[in-house]
Design a protein around this motif. Structure first.
Motif, PDB file in Angstrom:
ATOM      1  N   ALA A   1       0.831  -1.208   0.000  1.00  0.00           N
ATOM      2  CA  ALA A   1       0.000   0.000   0.000  1.00  0.00           C
ATOM      3  C   ALA A   1       0.864   1.257   0.000  1.00  0.00           C
ATOM      4  CB  ALA A   1      -0.931  -0.013   1.209  1.00  0.00           C
ATOM      5  N   ARG A   2       1.951   1.226   0.746  1.00  0.00           N
ATOM      6  CA  ARG A   2       2.818   2.399   0.846  1.00  0.00           C
ATOM      7  C   ARG A   2       3.686   2.605  -0.388  1.00  0.00           C
ATOM      8  NH1 ARG A   2       4.841   1.221   7.003  1.00  0.00           N
ATOM      9  NH2 ARG A   2       3.435   2.643   8.106  1.00  0.00           N
ATOM     10  N   HIS A   3       4.173   1.513  -0.966  1.00  0.00           N
ATOM     11  CA  HIS A   3       5.283   1.637  -1.900  1.00  0.00           C
ATOM     12  C   HIS A   3       4.990   1.215  -3.336  1.00  0.00           C
ATOM     13  CE1 HIS A   3       7.729   2.691   1.500  1.00  0.00           C
ATOM     14  NE2 HIS A   3       7.412   1.568   2.113  1.00  0.00           N
ATOM     15  N   LEU A   4       3.813   0.664  -3.615  1.00  0.00           N
ATOM     16  CA  LEU A   4       3.479   0.382  -5.005  1.00  0.00           C
ATOM     17  C   LEU A   4       3.372   1.716  -5.745  1.00  0.00           C
ATOM     18  CD1 LEU A   4       2.976  -2.394  -6.332  1.00  0.00           C
ATOM     19  CD2 LEU A   4       0.538  -1.893  -6.225  1.00  0.00           C
ATOM     20  N   ASN A   5       3.913   1.782  -6.924  1.00  0.00           N
ATOM     21  CA  ASN A   5       4.052   3.054  -7.642  1.00  0.00           C
ATOM     22  C   ASN A   5       2.694   3.690  -7.939  1.00  0.00           C
ATOM     23  OD1 ASN A   5       4.650   5.115  -9.589  1.00  0.00           O
ATOM     24  ND2 ASN A   5       6.588   4.072  -9.997  1.00  0.00           N
ATOM     25  N   GLN A   6       2.483   4.893  -7.407  1.00  0.00           N
ATOM     26  CA  GLN A   6       1.217   5.601  -7.610  1.00  0.00           C
ATOM     27  C   GLN A   6       1.006   6.003  -9.061  1.00  0.00           C
ATOM     28  OE1 GLN A   6       0.441   8.795  -4.661  1.00  0.00           O
ATOM     29  NE2 GLN A   6       2.351   8.102  -3.725  1.00  0.00           N
ATOM     30  N   ASN A   7       2.101   6.143  -9.812  1.00  0.00           N
ATOM     31  CA  ASN A   7       1.978   6.515 -11.219  1.00  0.00           C
ATOM     32  C   ASN A   7       1.432   5.369 -12.071  1.00  0.00           C
ATOM     33  OD1 ASN A   7       3.185   9.118 -10.826  1.00  0.00           O
ATOM     34  ND2 ASN A   7       5.140   8.058 -10.612  1.00  0.00           N
ATOM     35  N   LEU A   8       1.563   4.160 -11.555  1.00  0.00           N
ATOM     36  CA  LEU A   8       1.101   2.983 -12.285  1.00  0.00           C
ATOM     37  C   LEU A   8      -0.204   2.418 -11.740  1.00  0.00           C
ATOM     38  CD1 LEU A   8       4.482   1.033 -12.619  1.00  0.00           C
ATOM     39  CD2 LEU A   8       3.262   2.189 -14.456  1.00  0.00           C
ATOM     40  N   PHE A   9      -0.412   2.563 -10.430  1.00  0.00           N
ATOM     41  CA  PHE A   9      -1.518   1.851  -9.792  1.00  0.00           C
ATOM     42  C   PHE A   9      -2.367   2.769  -8.914  1.00  0.00           C
ATOM     43  CE2 PHE A   9       2.062  -1.143 -10.216  1.00  0.00           C
ATOM     44  CZ  PHE A   9       1.484  -2.083 -11.060  1.00  0.00           C
ATOM     45  N   GLU A  10      -3.661   2.502  -8.926  1.00  0.00           N
ATOM     46  CA  GLU A  10      -4.590   3.076  -7.962  1.00  0.00           C
ATOM     47  C   GLU A  10      -5.008   1.944  -7.031  1.00  0.00           C
ATOM     48  OE1 GLU A  10      -9.085   5.043  -7.750  1.00  0.00           O
ATOM     49  OE2 GLU A  10      -8.117   4.687  -9.693  1.00  0.00           O
ATOM     50  N   GLN A  11      -4.888   2.159  -5.717  1.00  0.00           N
ATOM     51  CA  GLN A  11      -5.113   1.074  -4.769  1.00  0.00           C
ATOM     52  C   GLN A  11      -6.346   1.305  -3.905  1.00  0.00           C
ATOM     53  OE1 GLN A  11      -1.455  -0.794  -2.963  1.00  0.00           O
ATOM     54  NE2 GLN A  11      -0.609   1.214  -3.429  1.00  0.00           N
ATOM     55  N   ILE A  12      -7.103   0.232  -3.732  1.00  0.00           N
ATOM     56  CA  ILE A  12      -8.251   0.205  -2.827  1.00  0.00           C
ATOM     57  C   ILE A  12      -8.025  -0.955  -1.869  1.00  0.00           C
ATOM     58  CG2 ILE A  12     -10.743  -0.165  -2.666  1.00  0.00           C
ATOM     59  CD1 ILE A  12     -10.691   0.702  -5.727  1.00  0.00           C
ATOM     60  N   LEU A  13      -8.255  -0.731  -0.588  1.00  0.00           N
ATOM     61  CA  LEU A  13      -8.122  -1.803   0.390  1.00  0.00           C
ATOM     62  C   LEU A  13      -9.453  -2.047   1.078  1.00  0.00           C
ATOM     63  CD1 LEU A  13      -5.030  -1.301  -0.045  1.00  0.00           C
ATOM     64  CD2 LEU A  13      -4.764  -2.054   2.301  1.00  0.00           C
ATOM     65  N   ILE A  14      -9.842  -3.308   1.120  1.00  0.00           N
ATOM     66  CA  ILE A  14     -11.062  -3.731   1.809  1.00  0.00           C
ATOM     67  C   ILE A  14     -10.617  -4.632   2.949  1.00  0.00           C
ATOM     68  CG2 ILE A  14     -13.258  -4.939   1.586  1.00  0.00           C
ATOM     69  CD1 ILE A  14     -13.110  -4.333  -1.452  1.00  0.00           C
ATOM     70  N   THR A  15     -10.898  -4.214   4.181  1.00  0.00           N
ATOM     71  CA  THR A  15     -10.396  -4.944   5.342  1.00  0.00           C
ATOM     72  C   THR A  15     -11.494  -5.138   6.375  1.00  0.00           C
ATOM     73  OG1 THR A  15      -9.756  -3.070   6.757  1.00  0.00           O
ATOM     74  CG2 THR A  15      -8.227  -3.684   5.004  1.00  0.00           C
ATOM     75  N   GLY A  16     -11.203  -6.024   7.321  1.00  0.00           N
ATOM     76  CA  GLY A  16     -12.046  -6.132   8.493  1.00  0.00           C
ATOM     77  C   GLY A  16     -11.785  -4.963   9.428  1.00  0.00           C
ATOM     78  N   GLU A  17     -12.416  -5.005  10.575  1.00  0.00           N
ATOM     79  CA  GLU A  17     -12.344  -3.900  11.524  1.00  0.00           C
ATOM     80  C   GLU A  17     -11.235  -4.138  12.541  1.00  0.00           C
ATOM     81  OE1 GLU A  17     -15.911  -1.215  13.375  1.00  0.00           O
ATOM     82  OE2 GLU A  17     -15.967  -3.369  13.757  1.00  0.00           O
ATOM     83  N   GLY A  18     -10.460  -3.079  12.848  1.00  0.00           N
ATOM     84  CA  GLY A  18      -9.483  -3.154  13.921  1.00  0.00           C
ATOM     85  C   GLY A  18      -8.157  -3.749  13.494  1.00  0.00           C
ATOM     86  N   GLY A  19      -7.309  -4.017  14.492  1.00  0.00           N
ATOM     87  CA  GLY A  19      -5.978  -4.551  14.253  1.00  0.00           C
ATOM     88  C   GLY A  19      -4.905  -3.531  14.568  1.00  0.00           C
ATOM     89  N   GLN A  20      -3.729  -4.016  14.979  1.00  0.00           N
ATOM     90  CA  GLN A  20      -2.647  -3.125  15.398  1.00  0.00           C
ATOM     91  C   GLN A  20      -2.134  -2.237  14.275  1.00  0.00           C
ATOM     92  OE1 GLN A  20      -2.633  -6.451  15.909  1.00  0.00           O
ATOM     93  NE2 GLN A  20      -2.793  -6.694  18.129  1.00  0.00           N
ATOM     94  N   LEU A  21      -2.283  -2.682  13.015  1.00  0.00           N
ATOM     95  CA  LEU A  21      -1.784  -1.906  11.879  1.00  0.00           C
ATOM     96  C   LEU A  21      -2.873  -1.067  11.214  1.00  0.00           C
ATOM     97  CD1 LEU A  21       0.504  -4.604  10.197  1.00  0.00           C
ATOM     98  CD2 LEU A  21       1.200  -2.719  11.675  1.00  0.00           C
ATOM     99  N   SER A  22      -4.065  -1.065  11.790  1.00  0.00           N
ATOM    100  CA  SER A  22      -5.194  -0.384  11.163  1.00  0.00           C
ATOM    101  C   SER A  22      -4.952   1.115  11.018  1.00  0.00           C
ATOM    102  CB  SER A  22      -6.468  -0.633  11.971  1.00  0.00           C
ATOM    103  OG  SER A  22      -7.586  -0.070  11.330  1.00  0.00           O
ATOM    104  N   ALA A  23      -4.441   1.747  12.065  1.00  0.00           N
ATOM    105  CA  ALA A  23      -4.216   3.195  12.021  1.00  0.00           C
ATOM    106  C   ALA A  23      -3.162   3.555  10.978  1.00  0.00           C
ATOM    107  CB  ALA A  23      -3.800   3.701  13.402  1.00  0.00           C
ATOM    108  N   GLU A  24      -2.104   2.740  10.890  1.00  0.00           N
ATOM    109  CA  GLU A  24      -1.062   3.007   9.893  1.00  0.00           C
ATOM    110  C   GLU A  24      -1.621   2.914   8.481  1.00  0.00           C
ATOM    111  OE1 GLU A  24       2.804   1.174  10.349  1.00  0.00           O
ATOM    112  OE2 GLU A  24       2.353   0.724  12.446  1.00  0.00           O
TER     113      GLU A  24
END
Length: 413
Positions: free
Chosen positions: A38-61
């Motif tokens: 999510a952080r490092h895939l090239n924005q010039n090449l890709f548009e990213q959507i993430l579908i996740t469950g609720e919560g988790g230690q990495l959720s805020a990041e």
């Protein structure tokens, strides 16, 4: 010079839209790989959507990444059973609705539960390319026969609607072929990459870090970083601590992590009278500093994909004793950067730990070898491999090499 507005508009139209689906953003290997992409895939090449469950230690990041759109589906959880069937149906319908709204060219799923529900939702939404990464399988020889058989059958069925599979270890590829899960689709090996820069030049006083954890500066530390879940076999970690505590009093066992089995593990520690030997410190953000105080890393897993935490320990130069399951043997070269033992062999684990703890020269040699073997597992290589995969799935695409690239962490440890 920045590209003109007209070129920006053209670029927006040419970008490949990817919807990635995963359960809770816990502090696990699959979740960390998703966060890295999510952080490092090239924005010039890709548009990213993430579908996740609720919560988790990495959720805020994950939510803090401004250029990634996130949808939270509360019913998308790890729970498996008859009681979750209604929620699972709701999850498929909700994800299908999101996919029909966003119309991605690629849906990429991670983790067993999200992999099954997400792929069927993508199929119902008529997404043209559906891929799944196995970060390990949701079954093992330790599951009841009927549960294992049901899981394999569901994976085979879902494999029929899957365009491409990815595994993180060769052993997982062989396992998938053995159980005929891939259904004739191509299967690629892409390692789960680690950001080496996080573990470079870790500064800090090791003695002070031990004191902070209520340990003596002279204590030898055997440690693990893991979710307290069945695959990790952490009851064996505690049993090994008991075996060694009967021989040595200067060795402490540090468990970094948390999870559903914490209460059971605390009870085991108390019953074995190990309260002064085993210390559980929960999830921590200072894992690189904690790895620095480990004398040996002990991984007691019963089944795995390819644990990123072993690579993290290797970057720091910590020798490893680990169980010989799934992709672990692709990280640990037995006798070179650590030792492999059969799963559940607590006597063998204790023997190898004592051998390392009593031989500082051997620990240093194995630690140095470990540092030299990690390049294959860099975040940079993982992002490059996935970029190549996504572009390949799309066939001929515009050459965007003239546009600004996006820095990816990695490099030599």
């Amino acid at each position: 010079m920045l590209p003109s507005p007209a070129i920006h508009m053209s670029l927006e139209k040419m970008r490949i839209k990817i919807a990635r689906i995963i359960t809770r953003m816990d502090l696990g290997g699959a979740q960390q790989a998703v966060l890295c992409l999510a952080r490092h895939l090239n924005q010039n090449l890709f548009e990213q959507i993430l579908i996740t469950g609720e919560g988790g230690q990495l959720s805020a990041e994950l939510s803090s990444i401004p250029f990634v759109k996130r949808y939270i589906v509360p019913s998308l959880s790890r729970h498996v059973g008859l009681g979750s069937l209604l929620d699972d149906l709701k999850t498929i319908i909700r994800i299908r609705t999101i996919l029909r709204l966003e119309i991605p060219q690629i849906v990429h799923t991670h983790t067993p539960k999200a992999g099954i529900l997400g792929r069927w939702a993508a199929w119902l939404a008529r997404t043209p390319r559906i891929i799944h990464t196995f970060h390990g399988f949701g079954f093992s020889q330790f599951h009841p026969f009927w549960a294992k058989r049901l899981y394999v059958w569901i994976e085979r069925l879902t494999g029929l609607i899957t365009t491409r599979f990815i595994v993180v270890s060769e052993r997982n590829r062989l396992k998938g072929q053995q159980y005929r899960i891939f259904a004739g689709a191509a299967c690629d090996l892409i390692r789960s990459g680690v950001d080496f820069s996080t573990f470079r030049n870790v500064s800090g006083d090791k003695s002070q870090k031990k004191i902070e954890l209520d340990l003596a500066p002279s204590d030898r530390i055997v440690g693990i970083v893991a979710g307290f879940k069945p695959p990790k076999g952490l009851h064996h970690f505690v049993t090994v601590a008991k075996r060694i505590s009967e021989q040595r009093t200067d060795i402490k066992f540090l468990m970094v992590g948390d999870g559903e089995l914490r209460v059971q593990l605390e009870e085991q520690v108390h019953q074995l009278q190990l309260d002064s030997v085993v210390k559980m410190v929960g999830w921590r953000r200072d894992v690189p500093e904690l790895l620095e105080i480990f004398d040996v890393f002990l991984l007691t897993s019963l089944w795995e994909g390819l644990p990123r935490v072993l690579v993290e320990a290797m970057i720091v130069g910590v020798p490893i004793v680990a169980t010989d399951v799934d992709g672990i043997a692709e990280v640990i070269r037995n006798g070179k950067n650590g030792y492999l033992v059969p799963p559940g062999d607590t006597a063998g684990m204790a023997q190898k730990l004592i051998e390392l703890l009593e031989n500082e020269t051997l620990r240093r040699q194995m630690g140095a070898t470990a540092k030299s073997l990690v390049q294959e597992f860099s975040a940079e290589k993982m992002v490059e491999d996935y970029t190549r995969l996504y572009l390949g799935l799309m066939g001929d695409v515009a050459d965007l090499s003239s546009f600004p690239s996006q820095e990816v962490p990695g490099g030599k440890p």
